[in-house]
Design a protein around this motif. Structure first.
Motif, PDB file in Angstrom:
ATOM      1  N   ASN A  60      -5.531 -12.245  22.051  1.00 37.51           N
ATOM      2  CA  ASN A  60      -5.563 -13.107  21.437  1.00 37.51           C
ATOM      3  C   ASN A  60      -3.542 -12.150  19.858  1.00 37.51           C
ATOM      4  O   ASN A  60      -4.209 -11.511  19.781  1.00 37.51           O
ATOM      5  N   VAL A  61      -2.770 -12.976  19.721  1.00 37.94           N
ATOM      6  CA  VAL A  61      -1.551 -12.887  18.902  1.00 37.94           C
ATOM      7  C   VAL A  61      -1.778 -13.696  18.258  1.00 37.94           C
ATOM      8  O   VAL A  61      -1.611 -14.891  18.359  1.00 37.94           O
ATOM      9  N   LYS A  62      -2.120 -13.590  17.013  1.00 41.07           N
ATOM     10  CA  LYS A  62      -1.355 -14.434  16.548  1.00 41.07           C
ATOM     11  C   LYS A  62      -0.241 -14.433  14.973  1.00 41.07           C
ATOM     12  O   LYS A  62      -0.112 -13.343  14.439  1.00 41.07           O
ATOM     13  N   ILE A  63      -0.110 -14.908  15.252  1.00 38.39           N
ATOM     14  CA  ILE A  63       1.659 -15.432  13.730  1.00 38.39           C
ATOM     15  C   ILE A  63       1.622 -16.236  13.430  1.00 38.39           C
ATOM     16  O   ILE A  63       1.371 -17.259  13.155  1.00 38.39           O
ATOM     17  N   GLU A  64       1.698 -15.770  11.948  1.00 39.16           N
ATOM     18  CA  GLU A  64       1.910 -16.781  11.056  1.00 39.16           C
ATOM     19  C   GLU A  64       2.857 -16.585  10.154  1.00 39.16           C
ATOM     20  O   GLU A  64       3.283 -15.141   9.398  1.00 39.16           O
ATOM     21  N   LYS A  65       2.963 -16.914   9.624  1.00 34.84           N
ATOM     22  CA  LYS A  65       4.886 -17.458   8.133  1.00 34.84           C
ATOM     23  C   LYS A  65       3.469 -17.272   7.278  1.00 34.84           C
ATOM     24  O   LYS A  65       3.296 -17.192   6.559  1.00 34.84           O
ATOM     25  N   VAL A  66       4.617 -15.858   6.209  1.00 31.70           N
ATOM     26  CA  VAL A  66       4.767 -15.217   5.105  1.00 31.70           C
ATOM     27  C   VAL A  66       5.680 -15.415   4.088  1.00 31.70           C
ATOM     28  O   VAL A  66       6.651 -15.090   4.812  1.00 31.70           O
ATOM     29  N   HIS A  67       5.663 -16.091   3.294  1.00 29.89           N
ATOM     30  CA  HIS A  67       6.684 -16.155   2.066  1.00 29.89           C
ATOM     31  C   HIS A  67       6.542 -15.044   1.508  1.00 29.89           C
ATOM     32  O   HIS A  67       5.687 -14.186   0.852  1.00 29.89           O
ATOM     33  N   GLU A  68       7.945 -14.611   1.559  1.00 29.57           N
ATOM     34  CA  GLU A  68       8.035 -13.082   0.704  1.00 29.57           C
ATOM     35  C   GLU A  68       7.706 -13.418  -1.199  1.00 29.57           C
ATOM     36  O   GLU A  68       7.213 -11.957  -1.240  1.00 29.57           O
ATOM     37  N   SER A  69       7.843 -14.800  -1.578  1.00 30.95           N
ATOM     38  CA  SER A  69       7.043 -14.550  -2.889  1.00 30.95           C
ATOM     39  C   SER A  69       5.707 -14.197  -2.717  1.00 30.95           C
ATOM     40  O   SER A  69       4.794 -13.841  -4.118  1.00 30.95           O
ATOM     41  N   ASP A  70       4.874 -14.181  -1.909  1.00 32.38           N
ATOM     42  CA  ASP A  70       3.104 -14.078  -1.701  1.00 32.38           C
ATOM     43  C   ASP A  70       3.137 -12.450  -1.244  1.00 32.38           C
ATOM     44  O   ASP A  70       2.246 -11.603  -0.899  1.00 32.38           O
ATOM     45  N   ILE A  71       4.747 -11.669  -0.989  1.00 24.33           N
ATOM     46  CA  ILE A  71       4.311 -10.512  -0.793  1.00 24.33           C
ATOM     47  C   ILE A  71       4.335 -10.211  -1.609  1.00 24.33           C
ATOM     48  O   ILE A  71       5.339  -9.337  -2.704  1.00 24.33           O
ATOM     49  N   ARG A  72       3.644  -8.349  -1.450  1.00 26.69           N
ATOM     50  CA  ARG A  72       3.007  -7.369  -3.060  1.00 26.69           C
ATOM     51  C   ARG A  72       3.533  -6.105  -2.644  1.00 26.69           C
ATOM     52  O   ARG A  72       3.361  -5.340  -1.405  1.00 26.69           O
ATOM     53  N   ILE A  73       5.225  -5.155  -2.552  1.00 25.86           N
ATOM     54  CA  ILE A  73       5.682  -4.506  -2.364  1.00 25.86           C
ATOM     55  C   ILE A  73       4.975  -3.281  -3.546  1.00 25.86           C
ATOM     56  O   ILE A  73       4.576  -2.806  -4.773  1.00 25.86           O
ATOM     57  N   LEU A  74       4.339  -2.299  -2.986  1.00 24.05           N
ATOM     58  CA  LEU A  74       3.690  -0.694  -3.105  1.00 24.05           C
ATOM     59  C   LEU A  74       4.363   0.527  -2.668  1.00 24.05           C
ATOM     60  O   LEU A  74       4.707   0.302  -1.235  1.00 24.05           O
ATOM     61  N   LYS A  75       4.716   1.409  -3.781  1.00 23.22           N
ATOM     62  CA  LYS A  75       5.289   2.738  -2.703  1.00 23.22           C
ATOM     63  C   LYS A  75       4.094   3.116  -2.808  1.00 23.22           C
ATOM     64  O   LYS A  75       2.688   3.573  -3.104  1.00 23.22           O
ATOM     65  N   ALA A  76       4.614   3.811  -1.464  1.00 20.13           N
ATOM     66  CA  ALA A  76       3.144   4.545  -0.300  1.00 20.13           C
ATOM     67  C   ALA A  76       2.887   5.919  -1.834  1.00 20.13           C
ATOM     68  O   ALA A  76       3.309   6.493  -2.565  1.00 20.13           O
ATOM     69  N   LEU A  77       1.622   6.318  -1.117  1.00 13.44           N
ATOM     70  CA  LEU A  77       0.914   7.370  -2.101  1.00 13.44           C
ATOM     71  C   LEU A  77       1.603   8.740  -1.773  1.00 13.44           C
ATOM     72  O   LEU A  77       2.347   8.609  -0.710  1.00 13.44           O
ATOM     73  N   PRO A  78       2.082   9.524  -2.807  1.00 13.49           N
ATOM     74  CA  PRO A  78       2.632  11.216  -2.428  1.00 13.49           C
ATOM     75  C   PRO A  78       1.506  11.702  -1.579  1.00 13.49           C
ATOM     76  O   PRO A  78      -0.200  11.265  -1.738  1.00 13.49           O
ATOM     77  N   VAL A  79       2.173  12.217  -0.856  1.00  9.48           N
ATOM     78  CA  VAL A  79       0.847  13.438   0.360  1.00  9.48           C
ATOM     79  C   VAL A  79       0.912  14.042   0.445  1.00  9.48           C
ATOM     80  O   VAL A  79       2.203  14.860  -0.260  1.00  9.48           O
ATOM     81  N   THR A  80      -0.309  14.831   0.413  1.00  7.20           N
ATOM     82  CA  THR A  80      -0.369  16.257   0.155  1.00  7.20           C
ATOM     83  C   THR A  80      -1.073  16.472   1.655  1.00  7.20           C
ATOM     84  O   THR A  80      -1.657  15.928   1.519  1.00  7.20           O
ATOM     85  N   ARG A  81      -1.039  18.026   1.770  1.00  8.12           N
ATOM     86  CA  ARG A  81      -2.376  18.697   2.912  1.00  8.12           C
ATOM     87  C   ARG A  81      -3.067  19.368   2.354  1.00  8.12           C
ATOM     88  O   ARG A  81      -2.777  20.368   1.434  1.00  8.12           O
ATOM     89  N   VAL A  82      -3.447  19.672   2.629  1.00  7.25           N
ATOM     90  CA  VAL A  82      -5.344  20.655   2.962  1.00  7.25           C
ATOM     91  C   VAL A  82      -5.643  21.687   4.303  1.00  7.25           C
ATOM     92  O   VAL A  82      -5.912  20.685   5.196  1.00  7.25           O
TER      93      VAL A  82
END
Ligand code: WAQ
Ligand code: MG
Length: 261
Positions: A60-82
């Motif tokens: 199943n492939v579903k393709i939907e239009k998304v309006h730019e005004s509905d998109i929230r841009i987030l900064k990626a969390l900082p990455v560390t490693r253990v």
């Protein structure tokens, strides 16, 4: 600019007679610019058709239009490693970090409650193993909040901003940093813990806005096909409905800014 959301899932019929049922083989989702829709779509179909879990008889492939005004841009969390010697040590470290995150979210009020929660955490994680989504656990009441507990809650509608246009093979880290960033920004979310269900992928993580994305290089034994996710939520900060609505519906692009593998 307009974007499109693409979602693919592929499955196969397995078993005989009464036992016959659909088994999930592969799934993927992207949010891409219009000019990349075709290429990404065919890469998704290729991913489904060449998956090691089997030959799909349903895609199943579903393709939907998304309006730019509905998109929230987030900064990626900082990455560390253990780095850890053993998976037991890694798991312990993960529980410790989650315990601290939940403790500080709950304030001084709940030291007994926090200790009780820390004792429960390994069992909660085991309960997620058969689930396709994540457990949504309320640290304020000790209750699970998923509308369907067998399935869990799935975070969806997310991608990396300026990500690889066509990326046909799964990169665990790239997908996880996007998901973890969306989840950490959800209303009421305090922290997340994740172990892959891929038998050969032993690196897991814990994440929160405060902790960032902490990769723990070994969190399970190689060959173990159990994995799961818990989203730790605080019902004093937001309602479960608004959190679930954000996880399942809000469109998010994560600015990974060179963090991707
Ligand atoms: N929303 C909620 N839960 C999910 C989702 C989703 N979109 N996708 C998967 N899960 C749950 C589900 O129960 C799986 O069994 C479990 O999480 C693990 O999913 O830095 O590959 O896709 O290198 O196997 C971590 C990368 C990779 C660590 C995690 O998870 C690193 C991974 P998987
Ligand atoms: Mg997996």
């Amino acid at each position: 600019m307009d974007y499109y959301s693409l979602k693919m899932r592929a499955s196969q019929q397995v078993g005989e007679g009464e036992q016959r049922h659909e088994q999930h083989i592969s799934g993927a989702e992207r949010i891409v610019a219009r000019e990349n829709v075709e290429a990404v779509c065919s890469a998704m179909v290729r991913r489904a058709m060449t998956h090691s879990k089997g030959d799909p008889d349903f895609i199943n492939v579903k393709i939907e239009k998304v309006h730019e005004s509905d998109i929230r841009i987030l900064k990626a969390l900082p990455v560390t490693r253990v780095d850890v010697e053993t998976w037991q040590e890694g798991l312990e470290k993960a529980f410790e970090l989650i315990g601290e995150a939940v403790g500080s979210a709950a304030g001084d009020a709940g030291t007994d409650a926090i200790r009780e929660f820390a004792n429960k955490l390994p069992e909660l994680l085991r309960e997620t193993f058969p689930m396709r989504g994540a457990m949504l656990y309320d640290i304020a009441t000790g209750k699970r909040l998923e509308p369907d507990q067998a399935r869990g809650v799935r975070a969806t509608y997310m991608d990396a901003l300026r990500g690889n246009v066509v990326d046909s093979c799964k990169n665990h880290f790239n997908e996880a940093i996007v998901l973890a960033t969306k989840v950490a920004n959800a209303p009421g979310i305090v922290a997340e813990i994740c172990i892959s269900d891929d038998p050969e992928y032993v690196t897991g993580y814990v994440a929160s806005k405060e902790l960032g994305y902490v990769r723990i290089m070994k969190m399970k034994e190689a060959g173990d096909e159990n994995g799961g996710r818990i989203f730790l939520f605080d019902s004093r900060r937001a309602s479960a409905e608004e959190c679930i609505d954000y996880l399942q519906k809000k469109k998010v692009l994560v600015d990974v800014d060179g963090r991707m593998a």
